[in-house]
Design a protein around this motif. Structure first.
Motif, short mmCIF file in Angstrom:
data_model
loop_
_atom_site.label_atom_id
_atom_site.label_comp_id
_atom_site.label_asym_id
_atom_site.label_seq_id
_atom_site.Cartn_x
_atom_site.Cartn_y
_atom_site.Cartn_z
N GLY A 20 89.01 -16.22 25.38
CA GLY A 20 88.28 -17.49 25.50
C GLY A 20 87.79 -17.78 26.90
N ALA A 21 88.25 -17.01 27.88
CA ALA A 21 87.83 -17.25 29.27
C ALA A 21 86.33 -17.03 29.41
CB ALA A 21 88.59 -16.33 30.21
N ASN A 22 85.69 -17.91 30.16
CA ASN A 22 84.25 -17.82 30.40
C ASN A 22 84.04 -17.08 31.71
OD1 ASN A 22 81.52 -18.13 30.69
ND2 ASN A 22 81.57 -20.35 30.86
N ILE A 23 83.78 -15.78 31.64
CA ILE A 23 83.64 -14.93 32.82
C ILE A 23 82.20 -14.46 32.88
CG2 ILE A 23 84.41 -12.83 33.97
CD1 ILE A 23 87.09 -13.16 32.43
N GLN A 24 81.50 -14.86 33.95
CA GLN A 24 80.10 -14.49 34.12
C GLN A 24 80.02 -13.12 34.79
OE1 GLN A 24 77.78 -16.64 32.84
NE2 GLN A 24 79.62 -17.72 32.18
N GLY A 25 79.28 -12.22 34.22
CA GLY A 25 79.15 -10.89 34.79
C GLY A 25 80.47 -10.12 34.70
N THR A 26 80.61 -9.12 35.54
CA THR A 26 81.82 -8.31 35.59
C THR A 26 82.47 -8.49 36.96
OG1 THR A 26 80.86 -6.67 34.10
CG2 THR A 26 82.74 -5.96 35.42
N PRO A 27 83.65 -9.09 37.01
CA PRO A 27 84.29 -9.25 38.31
C PRO A 27 84.73 -7.90 38.88
CG PRO A 27 85.74 -10.02 36.56
CD PRO A 27 84.45 -9.64 35.92
N MET A 28 84.77 -7.79 40.19
CA MET A 28 85.23 -6.58 40.87
C MET A 28 86.75 -6.68 41.00
SD MET A 28 84.95 -3.73 42.41
CE MET A 28 83.22 -3.46 42.66
N LEU A 29 87.45 -5.65 40.50
CA LEU A 29 88.91 -5.59 40.57
C LEU A 29 89.28 -4.33 41.34
CD1 LEU A 29 89.69 -6.43 36.83
CD2 LEU A 29 89.45 -8.02 38.72
N PRO A 30 89.32 -4.37 42.68
CA PRO A 30 89.57 -3.16 43.45
C PRO A 30 90.88 -2.45 43.12
CG PRO A 30 88.85 -4.93 44.88
CD PRO A 30 89.07 -5.52 43.54
N HIS A 31 91.87 -3.18 42.65
CA HIS A 31 93.17 -2.59 42.30
C HIS A 31 93.38 -2.57 40.79
CE1 HIS A 31 94.32 -2.53 46.50
NE2 HIS A 31 93.84 -3.75 46.60
N GLY A 32 92.33 -2.68 40.03
CA GLY A 32 92.44 -2.67 38.58
C GLY A 32 93.00 -3.99 38.05
N LEU A 33 93.43 -3.95 36.82
CA LEU A 33 93.94 -5.15 36.16
C LEU A 33 95.40 -5.47 36.50
CD1 LEU A 33 92.36 -4.50 32.68
CD2 LEU A 33 91.98 -6.53 34.06
N ASN A 34 96.03 -4.69 37.35
CA ASN A 34 97.47 -4.79 37.60
C ASN A 34 97.94 -6.21 37.90
OD1 ASN A 34 98.16 -2.01 37.32
ND2 ASN A 34 96.99 -1.67 39.20
N GLY A 35 98.68 -6.78 36.94
CA GLY A 35 99.32 -8.07 37.12
C GLY A 35 98.38 -9.26 37.13
N ILE A 36 97.13 -9.09 36.77
CA ILE A 36 96.18 -10.20 36.79
C ILE A 36 96.32 -11.03 35.52
CG2 ILE A 36 93.72 -10.80 36.71
CD1 ILE A 36 93.22 -8.46 38.60
N HIS A 37 96.34 -12.35 35.69
CA HIS A 37 96.40 -13.28 34.56
C HIS A 37 95.20 -14.22 34.66
CE1 HIS A 37 98.14 -15.99 31.52
NE2 HIS A 37 97.48 -16.90 32.21
N ILE A 38 94.37 -14.22 33.62
CA ILE A 38 93.23 -15.14 33.54
C ILE A 38 93.36 -15.90 32.23
CG2 ILE A 38 90.73 -15.39 33.48
CD1 ILE A 38 90.55 -12.76 35.08
N SER A 39 93.54 -17.20 32.35
CA SER A 39 93.76 -18.07 31.20
C SER A 39 92.58 -18.05 30.23
CB SER A 39 93.98 -19.50 31.70
OG SER A 39 93.94 -20.43 30.64
N ASP A 40 92.89 -18.34 28.97
CA ASP A 40 91.88 -18.44 27.92
C ASP A 40 90.82 -19.49 28.24
OD1 ASP A 40 91.69 -16.81 25.75
OD2 ASP A 40 93.10 -17.92 24.51
N ALA A 41 91.17 -20.54 28.98
CA ALA A 41 90.25 -21.65 29.22
C ALA A 41 89.63 -21.63 30.62
CB ALA A 41 90.98 -22.97 28.99
N ALA A 42 89.87 -20.58 31.40
CA ALA A 42 89.34 -20.51 32.76
C ALA A 42 87.85 -20.18 32.75
CB ALA A 42 90.08 -19.45 33.56
N THR A 43 87.16 -20.59 33.82
CA THR A 43 85.76 -20.25 34.02
C THR A 43 85.63 -19.55 35.37
OG1 THR A 43 85.01 -22.15 32.73
CG2 THR A 43 83.42 -21.17 34.25
N ILE A 44 84.98 -18.38 35.38
CA ILE A 44 84.82 -17.59 36.61
C ILE A 44 83.35 -17.23 36.76
CG2 ILE A 44 85.46 -15.47 37.82
CD1 ILE A 44 88.09 -15.51 36.24
N GLY A 45 82.77 -17.55 37.92
CA GLY A 45 81.37 -17.26 38.19
C GLY A 45 81.14 -15.78 38.46
N GLU A 46 79.88 -15.40 38.56
CA GLU A 46 79.53 -13.99 38.76
C GLU A 46 79.83 -13.54 40.18
OE1 GLU A 46 74.83 -14.26 39.87
OE2 GLU A 46 75.37 -14.32 37.75
N GLY A 47 80.02 -12.24 40.32
CA GLY A 47 80.18 -11.63 41.63
C GLY A 47 81.52 -11.88 42.30
N CYS A 48 82.55 -12.23 41.55
CA CYS A 48 83.86 -12.50 42.15
C CYS A 48 84.64 -11.20 42.36
CB CYS A 48 84.67 -13.44 41.27
SG CYS A 48 84.03 -15.12 41.30
#
Length: 185
Positions: free
Chosen positions: A68-96
């Motif tokens: 359900g998270a509103n994520i614009q574009g594809t965020p850059m994750l230099p260390h991969g998904l390791n331990g990242i938590h993004i809530s279902d209701a969060a909004t993230i702009g592009e280029g993060c």
């Protein structure tokens, strides 16, 4: 042993094998067949697909990225998904840019100051271990240092960690957890 008991045990084993195969094969399938996690996430959101495989993939990295998270574009994750938590209701702009062990989570504790979910602007750099929790707005082009617990940030600002303040309350507080879908109550 009766026939019903044997059948129920076989069904249990079949379900366990199915889940183990999902768990073992999720990385090669999502990476190879679908061209990566973000492509697979987009496919599930737009056309449907196996949410079981999606969450099994995240479990392999001790991560959670709510569908359900509103994520614009594809965020850059230099260390991969390791331990990242993004809530279902969060909004993230592009280029993060989001480093490891970051929490972008909802606050579901009634009566708390930042009840709700975060909104993160465009082109934000989020350092390792940062916590952005609750109804917090992070403006565009912000930088968040490692292990910061973030409050509202205007555009083009930087958050760094300094001393920790302890707040003592006169009354006990209700710290029980209520899922994200309990906002209305």
């Amino acid at each position: 042993m009766n026939e019903k008991s044997i059948f129920s045990r076989l069904l249990y084993v079949a379900k366990m094998l199915y889940h183990e195969l999902h768990y073992l094969l999720c990385i090669p399938i999502i990476q190879g067949w679908y061209g990566g996690f973000w492509n697979y996430r987009h496919k599930i959101k737009s056309n449907g697909g196996s949410e079981n495989m999606y969450y099994a993939y995240l479990m392999r990295y001790n991560a959670f990225v709510g569908l359900g998270a509103n994520i614009q574009g594809t965020p850059m994750l230099p260390h991969g998904l390791n331990g990242i938590h993004i809530s279902d209701a969060a909004t993230i702009g592009e280029g993060c840019v989001i480093l490891q062990q970051v929490t972008i989570g909802s606050n579901t504790t009634k009566g708390s100051k930042h009840f709700g979910s975060p909104t993160i602007g465009k082109h934000v750099f989020i350092g390792a271990g940062a916590k952005i929790i609750g109804n917090v707005r992070v403006g565009d082009n912000c930088r968040i240092g490692a292990n910061c617990v973030v409050v509202n940030m205007p555009d083009n600002s930087t958050a760094i960690l300094r001393n920790i303040d302890i707040i003592i309350h006169d009354i006990s507080r209700d710290n029980s957890f209520k899922g994200i879908y309990h906002f209305e109550e």
